[in-house]
Design an enzyme around this catalytic site. Structure first.
Site, PDB file in Angstrom:
ATOM      1  N   SER A 139      45.637  31.954  36.990  1.00 34.26           N
ATOM      2  CA  SER A 139      46.436  31.046  37.447  1.00 34.26           C
ATOM      3  C   SER A 139      46.438  29.751  36.617  1.00 34.26           C
ATOM      4  O   SER A 139      45.957  29.653  35.654  1.00 34.26           O
ATOM      5  CB  SER A 139      45.668  30.407  38.799  1.00 34.26           C
ATOM      6  N   TYR A 152      37.924  26.693  42.454  1.00 36.56           N
ATOM      7  CA  TYR A 152      38.936  27.829  42.059  1.00 36.56           C
ATOM      8  C   TYR A 152      39.435  27.645  40.597  1.00 36.56           C
ATOM      9  O   TYR A 152      39.039  28.669  39.730  1.00 36.56           O
ATOM     10  CB  TYR A 152      40.148  27.663  42.822  1.00 36.56           C
TER      11      TYR A 152
HETATM   12  N1  LIG Z   1      49.074  33.187  45.696  1.00 36.78           N
HETATM   13  C1  LIG Z   1      49.048  32.270  44.806  1.00 36.78           C
HETATM   14  O1  LIG Z   1      49.699  31.137  45.089  1.00 36.78           O
HETATM   15  C2  LIG Z   1      48.377  32.522  43.576  1.00 36.78           C
HETATM   16  C3  LIG Z   1      48.609  31.661  42.478  1.00 36.78           C
HETATM   17  C4  LIG Z   1      47.808  31.943  41.481  1.00 36.78           C
HETATM   18  C5  LIG Z   1      47.109  32.887  41.330  1.00 36.78           C
HETATM   19  N2  LIG Z   1      46.661  33.824  42.093  1.00 36.78           N
HETATM   20  C6  LIG Z   1      45.952  35.105  42.230  1.00 36.78           C
HETATM   21  O2  LIG Z   1      46.422  35.964  42.717  1.00 36.78           O
HETATM   22  C7  LIG Z   1      45.574  37.120  43.199  1.00 36.78           C
HETATM   23  C8  LIG Z   1      45.911  37.600  44.349  1.00 36.78           C
HETATM   24  O3  LIG Z   1      45.845  36.770  45.336  1.00 36.78           O
HETATM   25  P1  LIG Z   1      46.879  36.566  46.509  1.00 36.78           P
HETATM   26  O4  LIG Z   1      47.866  35.375  46.484  1.00 36.78           O
HETATM   27  O5  LIG Z   1      48.097  37.969  46.403  1.00 36.78           O
HETATM   28  O6  LIG Z   1      45.926  36.672  47.931  1.00 36.78           O
HETATM   29  P2  LIG Z   1      45.855  37.641  49.152  1.00 36.78           P
HETATM   30  O7  LIG Z   1      47.329  38.171  49.724  1.00 36.78           O
HETATM   31  O8  LIG Z   1      44.729  37.030  49.948  1.00 36.78           O
HETATM   32  O9  LIG Z   1      45.234  38.980  48.630  1.00 36.78           O
HETATM   33  C9  LIG Z   1      43.871  38.914  48.049  1.00 36.78           C
HETATM   34  C10 LIG Z   1      43.275  40.389  47.806  1.00 36.78           C
HETATM   35  O10 LIG Z   1      41.957  40.381  47.174  1.00 36.78           O
HETATM   36  C11 LIG Z   1      41.193  41.147  48.128  1.00 36.78           C
HETATM   37  N3  LIG Z   1      39.799  40.467  47.999  1.00 36.78           N
HETATM   38  C12 LIG Z   1      39.358  39.206  48.242  1.00 36.78           C
HETATM   39  N4  LIG Z   1      37.975  39.389  48.092  1.00 36.78           N
HETATM   40  C13 LIG Z   1      37.707  40.226  47.600  1.00 36.78           C
HETATM   41  C14 LIG Z   1      36.385  41.031  47.127  1.00 36.78           C
HETATM   42  N5  LIG Z   1      35.217  40.278  47.147  1.00 36.78           N
HETATM   43  N6  LIG Z   1      36.340  42.226  46.577  1.00 36.78           N
HETATM   44  C15 LIG Z   1      37.503  43.115  46.701  1.00 36.78           C
HETATM   45  N7  LIG Z   1      38.877  42.611  47.089  1.00 36.78           N
HETATM   46  C16 LIG Z   1      38.752  41.374  47.648  1.00 36.78           C
HETATM   47  C17 LIG Z   1      42.021  40.997  49.563  1.00 36.78           C
HETATM   48  O11 LIG Z   1      41.213  42.014  50.434  1.00 36.78           O
HETATM   49  P3  LIG Z   1      40.171  41.892  51.279  1.00 36.78           P
HETATM   50  O12 LIG Z   1      39.870  40.545  51.960  1.00 36.78           O
HETATM   51  O13 LIG Z   1      40.128  43.026  52.337  1.00 36.78           O
HETATM   52  O14 LIG Z   1      38.951  42.258  50.254  1.00 36.78           O
HETATM   53  C18 LIG Z   1      43.217  41.157  49.268  1.00 36.78           C
HETATM   54  O15 LIG Z   1      43.562  42.362  49.189  1.00 36.78           O
HETATM   55  C19 LIG Z   1      44.197  36.035  43.155  1.00 36.78           C
HETATM   56  O16 LIG Z   1      43.288  36.434  42.118  1.00 36.78           O
HETATM   57  C20 LIG Z   1      44.659  34.765  43.088  1.00 36.78           C
HETATM   58  O17 LIG Z   1      43.775  33.893  42.755  1.00 36.78           O
HETATM   59  C21 LIG Z   1      47.425  33.726  43.625  1.00 36.78           C
END
Ligand SMILES: NC(=O)c1ccc[n+]([C@@H]2O[C@H](COP(=O)([O-])OP(=O)(O)OC[C@H]3O[C@@H](n4cnc5c(N)ncnc54)[C@H](OP(=O)(O)O)[C@@H]3O)[C@@H](O)[C@H]2O)c1
Length: 265
Positions: A139, A152
Site C-alpha cells: 500500500s 496498518y
Molecule cells: N482497498 C484498498 O483501498 C487497499 C489499498 C491498498 C492496499 N490494499 C491491500 O489489498 C489487499 C486486499 O484487500 P481488499 O481491499 O481487497 O480487502 P477485502 O475485500 O476485505 O479482502 C481481504 C481478503 O483477505 C482475506 N483475509 C483477511 N484476513 C485473512 C487471514 N487472516 N487469512 C487469510 N485470508 C484473510 C479475506 O477473506 P476472509 O476474511 O474470509 O479470510 C478477503 O478475501 C490487502 O492486503 C490490503 O491491505 C487495499
C-alpha cells in the site's frame, strides 16, 4: 499449452477476487485461499457456472501450518507454483481519542506481515524452481506514514522491507519479487473495520463499498498488479495520488507531511 499456476491469498474478495478473474482470463490455473469456507465455496461455484475450475483452500495466514497446508495442496494438485500473491490483509483506523491499540497492532502485524512471511516461507522453494513471481499487495501506507493508520502503515512497511530484502537476496536466481503499492480501492476492507470500530477517521468518500467515491475499482487495481507480473516489474503504483505522495515524500518530506495530514485524515 502447459498452464501456469497462480496462488492468491485473500482471493475471495475485493482485489484478490478481481485478480482471480485476471489470471483466469489469461489462461492460468488459479488457487485461492482465505478463512471463510462459505465465501470460498461461493466463488468456486460462481466460477464453475462460467466454466472455470479453481482450487480453494481454507487458510488463515496467521497460522503457520495453514500456510504450509495451502502450498502442499497446490503442489499436490498442480505440481508447481509460478506466481504466489500475498494479498490477504486487514486494516484499522484509530482515532486520537482511542489512542494506540496494542491488540489491533498485533492482529494487523500477524495478518499483513507475518501472514506474508509464513506463506512465502513455504512457497519460495517452488518459486525458485519455476523462476516464478513472488508478489506482495502492499500500500502507499507501506511507503509513507499515513495519519491514524499507524498499525496498518507499520505492517505494510514491514512487509515492504521483507520483500525488498528477498529480491536482493535472490537477485541472480531468476525470481521476480514484485511489490504493488495500491491506492484507495473500493472493497470490503474499510466496511469490515467500520463495523468493528468507533473511530471517526475514515478516508474521504467512505460509504458502502460499492459507493466509495474517487477510488479505483478492484478490477482496475488487479489489472495493474497483473501487468506488473507479466512485465516482471519490481514495483507497481496503481494510483496517481499515491505516485505523487511517494515522490513528494522523497523530494519535499515536510510539505508531504502537511499534505498527507490534510488529504489522508
Ligand atoms: N482497498 C484498498 O483501498 C487497499 C489499498 C491498498 C492496499 N490494499 C491491500 O489489498 C489487499 C486486499 O484487500 P481488499 O481491499 O481487497 O480487502 P477485502 O475485500 O476485505 O479482502 C481481504 C481478503 O483477505 C482475506 N483475509 C483477511 N484476513 C485473512 C487471514 N487472516 N487469512 C487469510 N485470508 C484473510 C479475506 O477473506 P476472509 O476474511 O474470509 O479470510 C478477503 O478475501 C490487502 O492486503 C490490503 O491491505 C487495499
Amino acid at each position: 499449452m502447459d498452464n501456469k499456476i497462480v496462488v492468491i491469498t485473500g482471493g475471495s474478495s475485493g482485489i484478490g477476487r478481481a485478480l482471480c478473474n485476471c489470471f483466469i482470463d489469461a489462461g492460468y490455473k488459479v488457487a485461492i485461499a482465505s478463512r471463510s469456507v462459505e465465501i470460498l465455496e461461493k466463488v468456486k461455484s460462481d466460477l464453475r457456472s462460467e466454466g472455470h475450475e479453481i482450487l480453494t483452500v481454507k487458510t488463515d495466514v496467521r497460522v503457520d501450518n495453514d500456510c504450509k497446508n495451502l502450498v502442499d495442496k497446490v503442489i499436490e494438485k498442480y505440481g508447481k507454483i509460478d506466481v504466489f500473491i500475498n494479498n490477504a490483509g486487514i486494516t484499522w483506523y484509530e482515532s486520537n481519542e482511542d489512542g494506540i491499540n496494542i491488540k489491533k497492532h498485533k492482529e494487523i502485524m500477524d495478518t499483513n506481515h507475518f501472514g506474508t512471511v509464513q506463506c512465502t516461507k513455504y512457497a519460495l522453494p517452488h518459486l525458485l524452481k519455476s523462476k516464478g513471481s513472488l508478489v506482495g499487495v502492499c500500500s502507499i501506507a507501506g511507503e509513507v506514514g499515513l495519519p491514524n493508520r499507524s498499525a496498518y502503515s507499520a505492517s505494510k512497511f514491514a512487509m515492504n522491507g521483507f520483500l525488498n530484502s528477498l529480491r536482493v537476496q535472490y537477485l541472480n536466481k531468476g525470481l521476480q519479487v514484485l511489490i504493488t503499492y495500491v491506492g484507495y480501492t473500493s472493497t470490503n476492507i474499510r466496511k469490515i473495520v467500520k463495523d468493528d470500530s468507533k473511530s471517526s477517521h475514515f478516508p474521504p468518500g467512505y460509504g458502502d463499498a460499492v459507493k466509495e467515491k474517487g477510488m479505483m475499482t478492484p478490477a482496475e487495481a488487479a489489472t495493474h498488479i497483473f501487468n506488473g507480473v507479466k512485465k516482471r516489474k519490481r514495483s507497481v503504483r496503481s494510483s496517481a495520488v499515491g505516485q505523487l505522495t511517494v515522490w513528494l515524500n522523497k523530494l519535499f518530506p515536510r510539505l508531504n507531511d502537511k499534505l498527507a495530514a490534510k488529504y489522508y485524515s
